[in-house]
Design a protein around this motif. Structure first.
Motif, short mmCIF file in Angstrom:
data_model
loop_
_atom_site.label_atom_id
_atom_site.label_comp_id
_atom_site.label_asym_id
_atom_site.label_seq_id
_atom_site.Cartn_x
_atom_site.Cartn_y
_atom_site.Cartn_z
N GLU B 3 16.97 11.43 -2.21
CA GLU B 3 15.76 11.12 -2.95
C GLU B 3 15.38 12.28 -3.85
O GLU B 3 15.81 13.41 -3.63
CB GLU B 3 14.61 10.86 -1.97
CG GLU B 3 14.62 9.46 -1.40
CD GLU B 3 13.41 9.22 -0.54
OE1 GLU B 3 12.53 8.48 -0.99
OE2 GLU B 3 13.35 9.78 0.57
N GLU B 4 14.59 11.96 -4.86
CA GLU B 4 14.13 13.01 -5.76
C GLU B 4 12.64 12.81 -6.00
O GLU B 4 12.20 11.71 -6.32
CB GLU B 4 14.91 12.95 -7.07
CG GLU B 4 14.72 14.20 -7.91
CD GLU B 4 15.70 14.29 -9.07
OE1 GLU B 4 16.44 13.32 -9.28
OE2 GLU B 4 15.70 15.32 -9.74
N LEU B 5 11.88 13.88 -5.81
CA LEU B 5 10.44 13.80 -6.00
C LEU B 5 10.05 14.81 -7.06
O LEU B 5 10.35 16.00 -6.93
CB LEU B 5 9.74 14.11 -4.67
CG LEU B 5 8.23 13.98 -4.66
CD1 LEU B 5 7.83 12.53 -4.78
CD2 LEU B 5 7.66 14.57 -3.37
N ILE B 6 9.42 14.33 -8.12
CA ILE B 6 9.05 15.22 -9.22
C ILE B 6 7.53 15.31 -9.29
O ILE B 6 6.86 14.29 -9.43
CB ILE B 6 9.62 14.71 -10.56
CG1 ILE B 6 11.14 14.66 -10.48
CG2 ILE B 6 9.18 15.62 -11.71
CD1 ILE B 6 11.80 13.96 -11.65
N ILE B 7 7.02 16.52 -9.17
CA ILE B 7 5.57 16.71 -9.28
C ILE B 7 5.31 17.57 -10.50
O ILE B 7 5.84 18.67 -10.61
CB ILE B 7 5.00 17.41 -8.03
CG1 ILE B 7 5.31 16.58 -6.79
CG2 ILE B 7 3.50 17.62 -8.16
CD1 ILE B 7 5.04 17.32 -5.49
N SER B 8 4.51 17.05 -11.43
CA SER B 8 4.24 17.81 -12.64
C SER B 8 2.82 18.31 -12.63
O SER B 8 1.90 17.61 -12.20
CB SER B 8 4.47 16.93 -13.86
OG SER B 8 4.04 17.60 -15.02
N ALA B 190 13.18 8.28 -27.88
CA ALA B 190 12.72 8.66 -26.55
C ALA B 190 12.25 7.46 -25.72
O ALA B 190 12.04 7.60 -24.52
CB ALA B 190 11.57 9.66 -26.67
N ARG B 326 11.10 5.68 -20.38
CA ARG B 326 11.35 7.05 -20.82
C ARG B 326 12.60 7.61 -20.17
O ARG B 326 13.19 6.99 -19.29
CB ARG B 326 10.16 7.92 -20.44
CG ARG B 326 9.86 7.90 -18.94
CD ARG B 326 8.90 8.96 -18.54
NE ARG B 326 9.45 10.26 -18.85
CZ ARG B 326 8.82 11.41 -18.62
NH1 ARG B 326 7.63 11.40 -18.13
NH2 ARG B 326 9.39 12.56 -18.91
N TYR B 327 13.00 8.76 -20.63
CA TYR B 327 14.08 9.50 -19.96
C TYR B 327 13.47 10.28 -18.81
O TYR B 327 12.47 10.98 -18.99
CB TYR B 327 14.76 10.47 -20.94
CG TYR B 327 15.66 9.78 -21.91
CD1 TYR B 327 16.97 9.50 -21.58
CD2 TYR B 327 15.18 9.37 -23.14
CE1 TYR B 327 17.79 8.85 -22.48
CE2 TYR B 327 16.00 8.73 -24.04
CZ TYR B 327 17.31 8.46 -23.71
OH TYR B 327 18.12 7.81 -24.58
N LEU B 328 14.03 10.13 -17.64
CA LEU B 328 13.52 10.89 -16.50
C LEU B 328 14.52 12.00 -16.19
O LEU B 328 15.72 11.78 -16.19
CB LEU B 328 13.34 9.96 -15.30
CG LEU B 328 12.35 10.44 -14.25
CD1 LEU B 328 10.98 10.63 -14.87
CD2 LEU B 328 12.28 9.43 -13.12
N TYR B 329 14.00 13.19 -15.97
CA TYR B 329 14.92 14.28 -15.68
C TYR B 329 14.37 15.13 -14.57
O TYR B 329 13.20 14.97 -14.21
CB TYR B 329 15.16 15.13 -16.93
CG TYR B 329 13.91 15.52 -17.66
CD1 TYR B 329 13.16 16.61 -17.24
CD2 TYR B 329 13.45 14.77 -18.74
CE1 TYR B 329 12.00 16.95 -17.88
CE2 TYR B 329 12.28 15.12 -19.39
CZ TYR B 329 11.57 16.20 -18.95
OH TYR B 329 10.40 16.55 -19.59
#
Lengths: 177, 329
Positions: B3-8, B190, B326-329
């Motif tokens: 899993e990947e969790l992205i917090i901005s 984009a 969108r592009y997610l990175y």
């Protein structure tokens, strides 16, 4: 002359000092930011990897934002820095739609605003505000065309990546991994 | 499971959590832009084909609506700008890379021409509305009063004499305007949902279909209604083909494009798109028009209204959904 930034994800502690320094240096309105911290956790529990990144406009070589601007307010200056002229910006939002990194926003005064690589400081021979304050020295700013610059050396010696390379924008903020 | 969790740490108004900078103004403009392009296109096309007297509504009457809807679109566009006092900056430069610059110049040219075209037909318009209410007649008198001012009369007479040339200029500008409503979106690398070149032809076809619907609704002649009903059927078929094409293109592409397509294939826009746009906006009106051709009597306003509603909804959904992708990175 080609300005670039190297961001060492191994050194960053996510303190947000770069964010606050930028807001102070550039009078960024409250509630907005030109750079920001991203915390990326990936893996299979309990084997997780945490990566911290300080992100901003990537000052790309292939600039969709400049291309879609109908008035020429978005432009590239000497050194590959992407800038916006507020007096030419009509606030249509085309460049915001065009940016894969969502690095641009509407300033409350109406025009589009973004990271300028602190070109006003760079012109005086200083580094950007975010680089200047980083307590762990995880940010490095410099000239890619100069093989002896710190940023060129880091990109030679370390493994690095850029964000969303599949968008084809040729970004110039490099993340050391 | 990996899993990947992205917090901005970024939370900027209209940018986070998902981009939401274009609201109702842009889809409304895309709709009226396509509609105006279609009305101008059909009037010029059938004039060039020499069918002006036979297809009165499309050549002489319906183009009255074109400048009106363009003005509505322009108002929407100005309302969309966050720095509206600087809008004139659009006309200080021509930027070939920027579709919006093309669009601004096309609108600047087509706006006055769309006013001039119906003014060259004032006599016919007066004849057509001779039995109408007093209000309509007084509006016609008022416009007649203006064009009888000497300097304006000279201009209108010149264009009346050169109507054939005007029709050719109009037809080219109308196609650019119609395609532009799609290209505006497809220029954004984009946003994966928009970044496909099929959007230009798709929006042009959809716009032409809404225009044909308006003409068929306005027309008083059975023959003209049948002609435009057939044109509309053909356009709907082409539109459905383009939509299938659009999704096939996405599904054959990278992961962000597949994610964009999935918004419509099980995701949050599935119900509204397939019932609102496909069923109510395309399939039901096409069925009604086909039944009409086979001799069933159907009030022409029903398919016309459905097509207009479907066209408007389609643009709202595309603008809304595109900003989610969108592009997610």
């Amino acid at each position: 002359m080609r300005y670039a930034m190297a961001m060492d994800t191994k050194k960053c502690v996510g303190c947000s000092d770069c964010v606050v320094a930028c807001q102070t240096e550039n009078n960024v309105p409250e509630g907005y930011c030109r750079d920001w911290i991203v915390e990326n956790t990936a893996g299979t529990y309990p084997h997780l990897d945490l990566e911290l990144r300080s992100e901003r406009c990537n000052h790309c070589d292939n600039t969709p934002c400049v291309r879609t601007c109908p008035t020429g307010a978005s432009h590239v200056i000497e050194g590959g820095i992407v800038k916006v002229t507020p007096e030419e910006c009509i606030g249509c939002g085309a460049c915001i739609q065009a940016c894969p990194y969502d690095a641009r926003y509407f300033h409350p005064d109406g025009y589009v605003d973004k990271c300028t690589f602190c070109d006003h400081r760079v012109a005086k021979g200083q580094v950007t505000a975010c680089v200047a304050v980083c307590p762990t020295k995880s940010l490095t700013f410099g000239d890619l065309d100069d093989p002896n610059s710190e940023v060129s050396r880091l990109l030679r010696d370390r493994k690095w990546k850029v964000l969303a390379p599949e968008a084809g924008t040729k970004p110039h903020v490099f993340f050391l991994t | 499971m990996k899993e990947e969790l992205i917090i901005s740490g970024r939370n900027i108004p209209f940018i986070d959590p998902v981009l939401n900078i274009w609201h109702w103004q842009i889809p409304l403009y895309l709709f009226v832009g396509g509609l105006a392009a279609a009305l101008i296109f059909f009037s010029a096309y059938f004039y060039i084909r020499g069918r002006g007297d036979e297809l009165k509504t499309s050549v002489q009457i319906a183009p009255i609506l074109a400048p009106i809807v363009i003005v509505i679109g322009l108002i929407a566009l100005i309302l969309d700008l966050r720095h509206p006092a600087y809008f004139w900056q659009l006309y200080t430069t021509i930027r070939f890379d920027s579709p919006m610059s093309w669009g601004a110049w096309t609108l600047g040219l087509i706006m006055p021409l769309s006013v001039i075209w119906p003014l060259t037909y004032m006599k016919e318009i007066r004849e057509y509305y001779k039995n109408s209410s007093n209000m309509t007649l007084s509006i016609i008198d008022f416009v007649d009063g203006i064009i009888n001012i000497r300097i304006i009369k000279v201009i209108i007479d010149w264009f009346t004499a050169k109507r054939y040339l005007l029709a050719w200029v109009n037809i080219i500008l109308a196609v650019i305007l119609g395609v532009y409503t799609g290209i505006l979106l497809s220029a954004f690398n984009a946003r994966p949902l928009w970044n496909t070149s099929i959007l230009g032809p798709l929006f042009l076809t959809s716009g032409l279909s809404t225009g044909a619907a308006v003409i068929m609704w306005m027309s008083r002649s059975v023959k003209e209604r049948i002609i435009f009903s057939r044109i509309d059927l053909l356009l709907i078929a082409v539109e459905i083909f383009f939509i299938i094409h659009l999704f096939m293109g996405f599904l054959a592409s990278g992961s962000v494009q597949i994610e964009a397509a999935e918004l419509f294939l099980g995701g949050e826009f599935t119900a509204i798109f397939w019932t609102g746009v496909m069923l109510i906006g395309l399939i039901i009106p096409a069925t009604l028009e086909t039944m009409e051709l086979f001799g069933y009597h159907i009030p022409i306003s029903i398919p016309a209204i459905l097509i207009l509603v479907g066209g408007l909804l389609f643009r709202f959904i595309m603008v809304e959904a595109g900003q989610v992708t969108r592009y997610l990175y």
